[in-house]
Design a protein around this motif. Sequence first.
Motif, PDB file in Angstrom:
ATOM      1  N   THR A  46       0.616  -2.164 -28.877  1.00 18.09           N
ATOM      2  CA  THR A  46       0.221  -1.847 -27.505  1.00 18.09           C
ATOM      3  C   THR A  46       0.243  -0.357 -27.239  1.00 18.09           C
ATOM      4  O   THR A  46      -0.176   0.083 -26.186  1.00 18.09           O
ATOM      5  CB  THR A  46       1.158  -2.542 -26.507  1.00 18.09           C
ATOM      6  N   GLN A  64       1.314  -1.085 -13.520  1.00 20.55           N
ATOM      7  CA  GLN A  64       0.429  -1.167 -14.677  1.00 20.55           C
ATOM      8  C   GLN A  64      -0.916  -0.526 -14.377  1.00 20.55           C
ATOM      9  O   GLN A  64      -1.511   0.123 -15.240  1.00 20.55           O
ATOM     10  CB  GLN A  64       0.230  -2.623 -15.116  1.00 20.55           C
ATOM     11  N   THR A  70      -7.644  -6.829 -24.485  1.00 27.98           N
ATOM     12  CA  THR A  70      -6.440  -6.256 -25.077  1.00 27.98           C
ATOM     13  C   THR A  70      -5.365  -6.055 -24.016  1.00 27.98           C
ATOM     14  O   THR A  70      -5.669  -5.597 -22.911  1.00 27.98           O
ATOM     15  CB  THR A  70      -6.742  -4.912 -25.765  1.00 27.98           C
ATOM     16  N   PRO A  71      -4.109  -6.364 -24.332  1.00 25.85           N
ATOM     17  CA  PRO A  71      -3.035  -6.134 -23.364  1.00 25.85           C
ATOM     18  C   PRO A  71      -2.628  -4.674 -23.275  1.00 25.85           C
ATOM     19  O   PRO A  71      -1.871  -4.292 -22.386  1.00 25.85           O
ATOM     20  CB  PRO A  71      -1.882  -6.984 -23.916  1.00 25.85           C
ATOM     21  N   ASN A 119      -6.419  -4.353 -12.250  1.00 26.11           N
ATOM     22  CA  ASN A 119      -6.127  -5.299 -13.321  1.00 26.11           C
ATOM     23  C   ASN A 119      -6.458  -6.702 -12.813  1.00 26.11           C
ATOM     24  O   ASN A 119      -5.670  -7.304 -12.089  1.00 26.11           O
ATOM     25  CB  ASN A 119      -4.653  -5.200 -13.720  1.00 26.11           C
ATOM     26  N   THR A 175      -7.235 -12.684 -16.069  1.00 25.43           N
ATOM     27  CA  THR A 175      -8.158 -13.459 -16.909  1.00 25.43           C
ATOM     28  C   THR A 175      -9.392 -13.855 -16.108  1.00 25.43           C
ATOM     29  O   THR A 175      -9.288 -14.387 -15.007  1.00 25.43           O
ATOM     30  CB  THR A 175      -7.470 -14.723 -17.451  1.00 25.43           C
ATOM     31  N   HIS A 222      -6.920 -10.023 -19.735  1.00 30.77           N
ATOM     32  CA  HIS A 222      -6.658  -8.590 -19.545  1.00 30.77           C
ATOM     33  C   HIS A 222      -7.933  -7.839 -19.135  1.00 30.77           C
ATOM     34  O   HIS A 222      -8.284  -6.814 -19.727  1.00 30.77           O
ATOM     35  CB  HIS A 222      -6.071  -7.975 -20.821  1.00 30.77           C
ATOM     36  N   TRP A 234     -10.135  -5.469 -16.889  1.00 35.34           N
ATOM     37  CA  TRP A 234      -9.932  -4.300 -16.046  1.00 35.34           C
ATOM     38  C   TRP A 234     -11.238  -3.825 -15.431  1.00 35.34           C
ATOM     39  O   TRP A 234     -12.288  -3.853 -16.087  1.00 35.34           O
ATOM     40  CB  TRP A 234      -9.372  -3.144 -16.865  1.00 35.34           C
TER      41      TRP A 234
END
Length: 374
Positions: A160, A207, A320-321, A357, A360, A366, A368
């Motif tokens: 990550t 985040q 991608t996280p 964010n 799903t 993830h 964005w």
Amino acid sequence: MKTILTIAMIACYAIQLQAQCPNTPRTGIHIIQYGDDLFKIASLYNVELQDIMRWNDLGYNQPLMLCQELIVRNNAPSSGSNNQSTEIFTSRGLYTKQPGNKHRVTSGQTMAGLAELYGYSESRFREFNAMSNNYQPQSGDILLSSDCSCDRISYTDGPTDYAGLINNTNNKDSYTTLNTNSNTNTNPNPPTNNVSNNDGATSMNSQEMEMVNEINLLRGNPSGYIQYVDAYVNEQRRTGGFPVDQAVVNELKSELRQLGSLSILSPSQCIYQAAKNHGIDQKPTGDVNHQGRDGSWPWDRVRKACPNMQDGNENLVAGTPSVRTAVILLLIDEGIPSRGHRKTLLKPEWRYVGCYNVGTVGSFPHYWVQKFGH
């Protein structure tokens, strides 16, 4: 007499079993003949046994019926030609083109089949969909069907944060030292610069602010960000992940070396609201698209939410996280000839940013929305 009749009936039945069933002129269809089995058929058409089973919804112990139709990939030479046939068959709707620039995957479809359907090599199709060689599409996935400058989807798992892969550094130290621009704010919740009557204290969570800070890390010192790009590329090669084109990476690194510090972007509540509205608008559709359901485009949404702004744009990224991986995917922008996502990240005119964010959307985790304006 009865015994003779029974023997005659058995002989007749045996003849029928060994009789050849009439073939079909339809490409990609095999008619089961006496003595056929799945292993033999898979070898005949040079396809995987599992593919035939999946295309035809067959179980391992399920018997085949004489004269039954099976969907196959016909790799036999075409009549009168020495070339191998690469025709994609559409029997039972297995491979049918879908309108627009997106394709929703259905059961049994493979990357190779979809690539051929839309006229690309499999490697090229994977490239502009940002898919690693090991990833196989799942039913319900939405893929790009053309190499338009649309969005970035990553299906590769990995670290990550690539700071830990760089020698003699760690994430905290490298993060602060790369922010050499005097205007750079490394506070996880920097103050907001008001740019319209709609702006106030930004409501982005930690985040989302991490994504803002990563974008500013890149913009504050473009040449310094190369170390993260290199670490990402090396990790993909080490793990057999997304096959990054070194020529594209070299092109990017050359561009980053020539750039001086760009404007550090201030979080904007009205831009964040525009990003959030688009994410919420997309969620029920299960799709990832720059055009809103009302027909609006990124610049329309920025100007509507922030009346005092002149222009705006957005990047979409999913899969991608890792915030850093998401930015690097957009920055490399492999498979997009115009490098539209890279240009958006590095546009000198931007002054404000908002990142939402979404979570799903359909088959995309993830997801964005990065929104920019000035």
